[in-house]
Design a protein around this motif. Sequence first.
Motif, PDB file in Angstrom:
ATOM      1  N   ILE A 128       0.838  -1.201   0.000  1.00  0.00           N
ATOM      2  CA  ILE A 128       0.000   0.000   0.000  1.00  0.00           C
ATOM      3  C   ILE A 128       0.871   1.247   0.000  1.00  0.00           C
ATOM      4  O   ILE A 128       2.041   1.213   0.389  1.00  0.00           O
ATOM      5  CB  ILE A 128      -0.931   0.024   1.236  1.00  0.00           C
ATOM      6  CG1 ILE A 128      -0.105  -0.110   2.528  1.00  0.00           C
ATOM      7  CG2 ILE A 128      -1.993  -1.043   1.142  1.00  0.00           C
ATOM      8  CD1 ILE A 128      -0.902   0.082   3.786  1.00  0.00           C
ATOM      9  N   ARG A 129       0.283   2.345  -0.456  1.00  0.00           N
ATOM     10  CA  ARG A 129       0.916   3.654  -0.437  1.00  0.00           C
ATOM     11  C   ARG A 129       0.203   4.548   0.565  1.00  0.00           C
ATOM     12  O   ARG A 129      -0.987   4.371   0.834  1.00  0.00           O
ATOM     13  CB  ARG A 129       0.858   4.305  -1.820  1.00  0.00           C
ATOM     14  CG  ARG A 129       1.626   3.559  -2.894  1.00  0.00           C
ATOM     15  CD  ARG A 129       3.101   3.759  -2.736  1.00  0.00           C
ATOM     16  NE  ARG A 129       3.878   3.162  -3.820  1.00  0.00           N
ATOM     17  CZ  ARG A 129       5.191   3.129  -3.845  1.00  0.00           C
ATOM     18  NH1 ARG A 129       5.885   3.642  -2.838  1.00  0.00           N
ATOM     19  NH2 ARG A 129       5.836   2.567  -4.856  1.00  0.00           N
ATOM     20  N   LYS A 130       0.934   5.506   1.121  1.00  0.00           N
ATOM     21  CA  LYS A 130       0.323   6.453   2.041  1.00  0.00           C
ATOM     22  C   LYS A 130      -0.897   7.105   1.397  1.00  0.00           C
ATOM     23  O   LYS A 130      -0.818   7.586   0.267  1.00  0.00           O
ATOM     24  CB  LYS A 130       1.336   7.527   2.448  1.00  0.00           C
ATOM     25  CG  LYS A 130       0.778   8.536   3.443  1.00  0.00           C
ATOM     26  CD  LYS A 130       1.831   9.559   3.853  1.00  0.00           C
ATOM     27  CE  LYS A 130       1.250  10.565   4.851  1.00  0.00           C
ATOM     28  NZ  LYS A 130       2.264  11.554   5.283  1.00  0.00           N
ATOM     29  N   GLY A 131      -2.028   7.108   2.112  1.00  0.00           N
ATOM     30  CA  GLY A 131      -3.253   7.703   1.603  1.00  0.00           C
ATOM     31  C   GLY A 131      -4.185   6.730   0.925  1.00  0.00           C
ATOM     32  O   GLY A 131      -5.333   7.078   0.613  1.00  0.00           O
ATOM     33  N   ASP A 132      -3.737   5.475   0.667  1.00  0.00           N
ATOM     34  CA  ASP A 132      -4.620   4.486   0.062  1.00  0.00           C
ATOM     35  C   ASP A 132      -5.783   4.170   1.002  1.00  0.00           C
ATOM     36  O   ASP A 132      -5.578   3.998   2.208  1.00  0.00           O
ATOM     37  CB  ASP A 132      -3.862   3.193  -0.233  1.00  0.00           C
ATOM     38  CG  ASP A 132      -2.940   3.295  -1.433  1.00  0.00           C
ATOM     39  OD1 ASP A 132      -3.022   4.329  -2.139  1.00  0.00           O
ATOM     40  OD2 ASP A 132      -2.152   2.358  -1.664  1.00  0.00           O
ATOM     41  N   PRO A 133      -7.012   4.040   0.471  1.00  0.00           N
ATOM     42  CA  PRO A 133      -8.134   3.653   1.339  1.00  0.00           C
ATOM     43  C   PRO A 133      -7.999   2.197   1.766  1.00  0.00           C
ATOM     44  O   PRO A 133      -7.737   1.317   0.946  1.00  0.00           O
ATOM     45  CB  PRO A 133      -9.360   3.868   0.438  1.00  0.00           C
ATOM     46  CG  PRO A 133      -8.834   3.773  -0.962  1.00  0.00           C
ATOM     47  CD  PRO A 133      -7.430   4.289  -0.923  1.00  0.00           C
ATOM     48  N   LEU A 134      -8.170   1.946   3.057  1.00  0.00           N
ATOM     49  CA  LEU A 134      -8.038   0.599   3.593  1.00  0.00           C
ATOM     50  C   LEU A 134      -9.369   0.049   4.098  1.00  0.00           C
ATOM     51  O   LEU A 134      -9.736  -1.079   3.801  1.00  0.00           O
ATOM     52  CB  LEU A 134      -7.010   0.576   4.730  1.00  0.00           C
ATOM     53  CG  LEU A 134      -5.599   1.111   4.420  1.00  0.00           C
ATOM     54  CD1 LEU A 134      -4.701   0.940   5.634  1.00  0.00           C
ATOM     55  CD2 LEU A 134      -5.013   0.447   3.200  1.00  0.00           C
ATOM     56  N   VAL A 135     -10.081   0.863   4.903  1.00  0.00           N
ATOM     57  CA  VAL A 135     -11.319   0.409   5.543  1.00  0.00           C
ATOM     58  C   VAL A 135     -12.318   1.554   5.525  1.00  0.00           C
ATOM     59  O   VAL A 135     -11.939   2.725   5.678  1.00  0.00           O
ATOM     60  CB  VAL A 135     -11.052  -0.030   7.009  1.00  0.00           C
ATOM     61  CG1 VAL A 135     -12.346  -0.398   7.718  1.00  0.00           C
ATOM     62  CG2 VAL A 135     -10.078  -1.198   7.057  1.00  0.00           C
TER      63      VAL A 135
END
Length: 677
Positions: A627-634
Amino acid sequence: MFNKILIANRGEIACRVAATCRRLGIRTVAVYSDADADARHVAFCDEAVHIGGAAARDSYLRADHIIEVARATGAQAIHPGYGFLSENEGFAEACAAAGLVFIGPPASAIRAMGSKSAAKQLMETAAVPLVPGYHGEDQDPALLRREADRIGYPVLLKASAGGGGKGMRVVEAPEAFEAALASVKREALASFGDERVLVEKYLTRPRHIEIQVFADSQGHCVYLFERDCSVQRRHQKVLEEAPAPGMSEERRRAMGEAAVAAARAVGYVGAGTVEFIANQDGSFYFMEMNTRLQVEHPVTEMITGQDLVEWQLRVAAGEPLPLAQEQLRIDGHALEARIYAENPDKQFLPSTGTLRYLRTPAAVQFMRGGAVDGNPHGPAGVRIDAGVREGDTISPYYDPMIAKLIVWGRDRDEALARMRQALAAYQVVGLSTNVAFLQRLVACEAFAQADLDTGLIERNRAVLFPPAAPVGMEAIALAVAALQAREAAERRVDEADPHSPWVRAGAWRLNGDSHTDYLFGAADGELRARLQATAAGEWLRFDGRSEPFRAVAHDGSCTVVLGGRTLHGHYHLEDDAVHVFQAGRHVRLDIVDPLRHASAAEADGGKLAAPMPGRIIAVMVEAGKTIRKGDPLVVMEAMKMEHTLTAPADGVVGEVLYAVGDQVQDGAQLVTLAPAA
């Protein structure tokens, strides 16, 4: 007139309705959930009845149980407030069937305006101007996408049965349409039980202007002028004012008459608000009609001198409107700021917790001709409508509003000055609030110059969301004064020897100077200060500066003489922190005991935690994904809103700890993260 009514709501609106009833000699019945057993509105009303669990569906939305309580307590009518059952046509009909007066419009009017799409079709017939859009019943996603393409981007997706800014998304480009539509439908279904949406052209610099209308059962209908509600975040209002700046008499009349025409088209009775979207060129379009009293009704009360709740009660009791259109006048200017438990620096994420310390500006009546105006809803310098007190809890079950702060002035400049002063006096400890953000908002040039539109906050992000200012000498001086006051209060007089010198024990030494060191923890890191006692007096040393220091502090207030400056402030002391309030700024300083303070903080490990209690509604990653910083996770649902939690840094997902549908508590670890290889 009624002798007793039941208020089917909670918080500040329940207290607001009860205040008018008390003035008119009408007894009130409150209802409350498990979460509200000790709430202010329960104590404020004459009677209170428990109606169910903390979740709204188990209490405030239980229409049948509320009607049973009304009949059992002898109430003659039910006031629904706003939200919950206030715009529920079935509830209005059930009240009538039970022999109770519903203090609101007829069920037929609620039904007509309850569907935004149907309402717009009705307004088109009544010759009320409409914004270009699609309001049809066919909800096929492919059709909605074609309509959006036809209208032209950006478009606004809006829940057909919605309100309060919920179930709304701006779609900037075609490729974002499907995801936005799915999100709006989920939020609409969760909030209103209806996933239908409408599509409208999104105007780029519109103003949001609404007209307060009132109608009685004798066929009279008036408008009580307008409110400008353009300043919004996430499509929810933050500041409201009346009258709208720059409004000409001709345009005011045109909008008022259009609003009255809208009300007459549905046979309206009671208080209602017709909302318009207005272009900078003066053109305006119907958006929706809210068939209830609005959160921002106090600004209308302040400029007209009328109590709109009293009007509601009289009209519901069958009386005619108290005044005709030609008798209504605008007096001065009013502003309302909504004080929320939320964190503006984290996309206005709601905050939950206990109001451990709460100080507000004093309500001030305006002096006219040397005498106080006796009308509590006429011109007042400062008015606070609140549903909570110090010690109350802001829970995840309901709207996180703490209070509404309303001010009045002879003109907009005076009202603005009064609002700045009142916000500077608001002091809250226990949870995050938007008070500092509101201070910046009312002080920013765009708002001060009335350069208003619904994008004002986004256009002024650099001013409204500045980097955190470092802790200065002034805050440290107030904190030291507070700690000195606590140390003095902790000394005890020996009753056997009241003249003991140890009662006045301090830093004095027989043969030289002495000092006391203070270590504070703040967002800036560790801050060290030294109070040096010399024969010439005390000196405060901090951040390379040294200034003469003298302080008097008692019971939360302190005055500090620092060099040639005199500072006045307030403080609140807790076991592990001191909160100082000075010149409108709130600074928290953790009190660090050097004897117990660890030399190095333990690393917390990579994780994603829930910022509040809520329900997981979407998980976008799986174990092992980079993942990259700022990617939506939840995606979480809390307080009827969706909150997308994003990656705090680049890395790899270790483990996903919760699944869709799970309920999680505040601070629960949702996903473990590992640094990228």
